[in-house]
Design an enzyme around this catalytic site. Structure first.
Site: not given
Length: 626
Positions: A200, A297, A235
């Site tokens: 990305e 979730r 992250h």
């Protein structure tokens, strides 16, 4: 309504699910590994079933054992929590095939969003804006590098099956791509059993904005507004808040509508989160926010959404799984105040955030009325090396953002633990004026890591030294205590703070008592002091030992129990200061160890794949020519 629920998880999320289930009159069943036999979630459940050895691959990740435990205990539903098998479509289908209720989205939705590359293609087809990048099936390293070169650096390598910050690497220049790719793939294979990646464009001035969604089996889908999860390290989210600072109504409507479109594209049922990356260089704008991924979730940070909406998301999960419609319509949901959450980890920020394990002989904090603490462990419990090191979530809700920040900072600063180290002081320092002004983005922690991670000097050292001195000073006549001509009675006292030699002026005429010094005396005579979320250990100095200590002897030891994943050198190899020598994986993360100085590898005592204990010798470096 479900009558008996098995929670296929551990730690704070298992305890949190048990709390709501108990309120609804639902019987709860915990599962546990060898390491968790006496864990908090096991103690709080109505029943507990052993499912295997300590490693997750032999217990919490073995779906057949979990289903067997549900059947043996008479449970009629399984709640996966987050992590482990929560986003495993095959496990969800196996639960359903076993005629048990799956408390989560249908397997097809999980599968559709489980692979980041396929999910991005699906979202693009649904009209949801996606981040520029490479999503191809060709995983040849040369092809991946060529795509990264074409996208332009910096880029982000992400595991296709990833999540939770695992299997992600930022690459700033072409020369670093190959090593970053290898490291990312190793971590992804270990965490997810799948080493495929996508590339990305790395967004500068990025903010991480996500939208909480909920769908039911009757075709209803609502959003519960957005969260800002921009403060991250490697992250991994560290601080989360709701709503997002600077989010105007038009941008909120656009991003939430995009999230609902994403959910409708996969006929979503249950709790889910759509994550977006925003280029915040010009503030939050709808045309500069892109889809990253959908988590099928419950999220770790779901409490901040609960706090601002007054909704119990676990209760909604249980009701929807039981076939009920959503309890509220979109127009019945509104934002009330501001909530912020901090993740309290058993790790040492001053030592590169290495995990800290062992028994929590002391674990306390000072929560005010209204503060929310979701604990994975209690005082006296052990922090295991086998699992994620988060030991609690600290959540504060207030009428406005400033007050929520003030309350959370005070809560983090009040944390005291021993001997396990935590990031409480780091969290308190992170909730600073930069954060208050909103100038912190996803790169903020990395840019200011030295200042944020450093443990500050201990204050009022003279008072605290008095606590150490008190037992033997009581035996010394006042007339003989450190007499100085033309001055007060003082003495210079040698002591250690966290093992480092220091000294302090001690006023011999007014030695403070234990209560005045705000310390805690340990059985061995040392003093434990808590200051702004940090814990310090004071002792009388052994000056001979201190004088004989060396700054660095070149011995590289494992800082924690784990598995050696990389050995980059051989015996006799020349190495440069800062060069990566070996890597050890623990708690799902890979930690690189580097050379302390220019030298030669005099001894190599490990190999790739070896399991090592904390403190185990890995290799030894000698100065060149030494």
């Amino acid at each position: 309504m479900i009558g008996s629920l098995l929670i296929a998880n551990r730690g704070e999320i298992a305890c949190r699910i048990i709390r709501t289930a108990r309120r609804l009159g639902i019987r709860t069943v915990a599962v546990y590994s060898d390491a968790d036999a006496k864990a908090l979630h096991v103690r709080e459940a109505d029943e507990a079933v052993h499912i295997g050895p300590s490693p997750p691959s032999e217990s919490y990740l073995v779906g057949d054992r979990i289903i067997a435990a549900a059947q043996a205990s008479g449970a009629d539903a399984i709640h996966p929590g987050y992590g482990f098998l929560s986003e495993n479509a095959a496990f969800a289908q196996a639960v359903i095939d076993a005629r048990l209720i799956w408390v989560g989205p249908n397997p097809a939705s999980i599968a559709a969003m489980g692979m980041k590359d396929a999910a991005k293609r699906l979202m693009a087809d649904a009209g949801v804006p996606v981040t520029p990048g490479y999503l191809g099936d060709d995983q040849d390293p040369d092809r991946l590098k060529a795509e990264a070169d074409a996208i332009g650096y910096p880029v982000l390598i992400k595991a296709v099956a990833g999540g939770g910050g695992k299997g992600m690497r930022r690459v700033d220049k072409a020369a670093d791509f190959a090593e970053a790719l290898r490291s990312c793939r190793r971590e992804a294979q270990s965490a997810f059993g799948d080493d495929r990646v996508l590339i990305e464009k790395y967004v500068l001035s990025p903010r991480h904005i996500e939208v909480q969604l909920f769908g039911d089996s009757h075709g209803n889908i609502v959003h519960l507004f957005e969260r800002d999860c921009s403060l991250q390290r490697r992250h991994q989210k560290v601080i989360e808040e709701a709503p997002a600072r600077g989010m105007d109504p038009a941008t909120r409507e656009a991003i939430c509508a995009a999230a609902v479109s994403a959910a409708r594209a996969v006929a979503y049922v249950g709790a889910g989160t759509v994550e977006f990356i925003a280029d915040a260089s010009q503030g939050l704008r709808a045309d500069r926010i892109w889809f990253m991924e959908m988590n099928t979730r419950l999220q770790v940070e779901h409490p901040v959404t609960e706090e601002i909406t007054g909704v119990d998301l676990v209760e909604w999960q249980l009701r929807v799984a039981s076939g009920e419609a959503l309890p509220r319509k979109q127009e019945e949901l509104a934002i009330n105040g501001h909530a912020i959450e901090a993740r309290l980890y058993a790790e040492d920020p001053a030592n590169n955030f290495l995990p800290s394990t062992g028994k929590l002989e002391i674990f306390s904090l000072k929560a005010e009325d209204g503060d929310r603490v979701e604990q994975a462990v209690a005082q006296g419990d052990a922090v295991s090396p086998f699992y994620d090191p988060m030991i609690a979530k600290l959540i504060c809700h207030a009428a406005d953002r400033d007050e929520a920040i003030n309350r959370l900072r005070a809560l983090c600063a009040s944390v005291e633990t021993w001997p396990v180290k935590t990031n409480a002081g780091f969290l308190a320092r992170l909730l600073n004026e930069d954060f208050r002004r909103g100038s912190a983005d996803t790169g903020y922690i990395a840019q200011h890591i030295e200042r944020l991670a450093a443990k500050p000097p201990l204050q009022k050292l003279g008072e605290l030294a008095g606590m150490l001195a008190a037992p033997w000073l009581d035996l010394v006549p006042p007339a003989l205590r450190g007499v100085r001509l033309n001055g007060p009675h003082q003495t210079r006292m040698a002591l250690t703070v966290d093992g480092q030699t220091d000294s302090a002026n001690l006023d011999m005429e007014g030695v403070p008592n234990e209560h005045a010094a705000h310390g805690r005396r340990l059985n061995d005579g040392r003093i434990l002091v808590q200051q702004e979320g940090e814990t310090y250990v004071l002792a009388l100095a052994d000056t001979r030992a201190a004088q004989g200590s060396a700054a660095s002897d070149g011995v590289i030891r494992s800082p924690m129990p784990g598995r050696v994943t990389v050995v980059n050198v051989e015996k006799g190899a020349l190495v440069a200061k800062g060069q990566k020598l070996v890597a050890v994986e623990a708690m799902k993360m890979e930690h690189g160890l580097t050379a302390p100085f220019d030298g030669v590898v005099a001894e190599l005592a490990t190999a790739e794949g070896q399991q090592v204990a904390e403190g185990a010798l890995l290799l030894r470096i000698e100065p060149r020519g030494g």
